[in-house]
Scaffold this motif. Structure first.
Motif: not given
Length: 303
Positions: A25-40
């Motif tokens: 909503d601020t006009g930016n990009r999520l390009v990568a994410a991590t979490d040991p749980a894979d319910s994403v």
């Protein structure tokens, strides 16, 4: 290409979607994410090309690769929604890969961690921001304007804080139920409210813990401009009967000189306001977080 690149640590966490929405909503990009749980699967709501890694090491390698691809591809900000005890390490990661850090509460568990991060800010030239979203709530800001400039001779205000947010048995089998990982109830669910009280009514002069158990903690604070009694609980039995009858699981109440402060509405969009503030050159940093982190550290020792 307009906008900044964000990476997110802790993508499966409860609060992570608020950060994802704030990035979008601020006009930016999520390009990568991590979490040991894979319910994403929530990531699909924000893009189908977000690189996801259950292993932090592979996430680290990917972010480092992006850094070497130049300004348009590198990660500019790392948003941190991981368990509390990992915040310090993940903030350090962000600074080391040349990104600014935006970290959920509590920024760290102990005051001395702030000193080490301040040194790292100096070394890297990058910034550490924390999410103290209640400071941006219109009602809370108005309250501060009303009370922040009282003189020392003025009568102190009387404040009563009651915050009950029901949690089931799962809580005690997760990292949140381990004090060394979460900081305990005062830290995990109380840090925003303690920050708010200190921000409005001034520095702490004295404190006491009057009750402490697995599910609740209560006490008193002597602040510059207020005497505060407070209670935090995750036990749904502590909910007022009228709240339970409505099927609600959370109760927030702040009385100032006997007058209820109503700020229940407007919570969910505050993360976006935090991001807007940071991207506009504002934001809350290490020293903003220090008073409440020092307080909850003291409360843990007195229990």
């Amino acid at each position: 290409m307009s906008g900044k690149n964000f990476a997110l640590i802790g993508a499966s966490g409860y609060v992570a979607p608020r950060h994802m929405r704030a990035i979008r909503d601020t006009g930016n990009r999520l390009v990568a994410a991590t979490d040991p749980a894979d319910s994403v699967g929530i990531l699909d709501s924000f893009g189908f090309d977000i690189a996801f890694f259950p292993e932090f090491e592979r996430f680290d390698r990917h972010v480092e690769k992006l850094r070497r691809l130049g300004e348009e591809r590198r990660v500019h900000y790392v948003s941190i929604c991981s368990p509390n005890y990992l915040h310090d390490a993940h903030v350090r990661f962000a600074l080391r890969v040349g990104a600014d850090a935006i970290c959920e509460k509590p920024l760290v568990l102990n005051p001395w961690n702030l000193d080490a991060l301040a040194e790292l800010e100096q070394e890297t030239g990058k910034r550490v921001y924390t999410v103290l979203q209640l400071r941006l709530h219109p009602v809370i800001r108005a309250l501060r304007e009303r009370f922040a400039h009282a003189s020392a001779s003025d009568k102190k205000h009387v404040v009563k804080l009651d915050y009950i947010t029901s949690r089931g048995n799962w809580y005690f089998h997760s990292w949140k139920g381990e004090e060394r990982k979460s900081g305990g109830i005062a830290t995990n669910i109380g840090i925003h409210f303690f920050d708010m009280l200190l921000w409005i009514f001034g520095a702490m002069r004295n404190y006491e813990v009057t009750e402490s158990s697995e599910k609740r903690i209560a006490g008193n604070l002597d602040l510059e401009r207020a005497d505060v009694s407070w209670r935090l609980s995750i036990d749904n039995k502590d909910l007022p009967s009228e709240v339970r009858e409505k099927g609600k699981t959370t109760f927030r109440s702040i009385l100032v000189d006997g007058e209820e402060v109503e700020f229940t509405e407007g919570f969910t969009d505050l993360h976006t306001e935090v991001y807007r503030d940071i991207l506009a050159g504002g934001g809350f940093g290490l020293e903003d977080a220090r008073p409440s982190i020092e307080l909850v550290s003291l409360l843990r020792k007195q229990k």
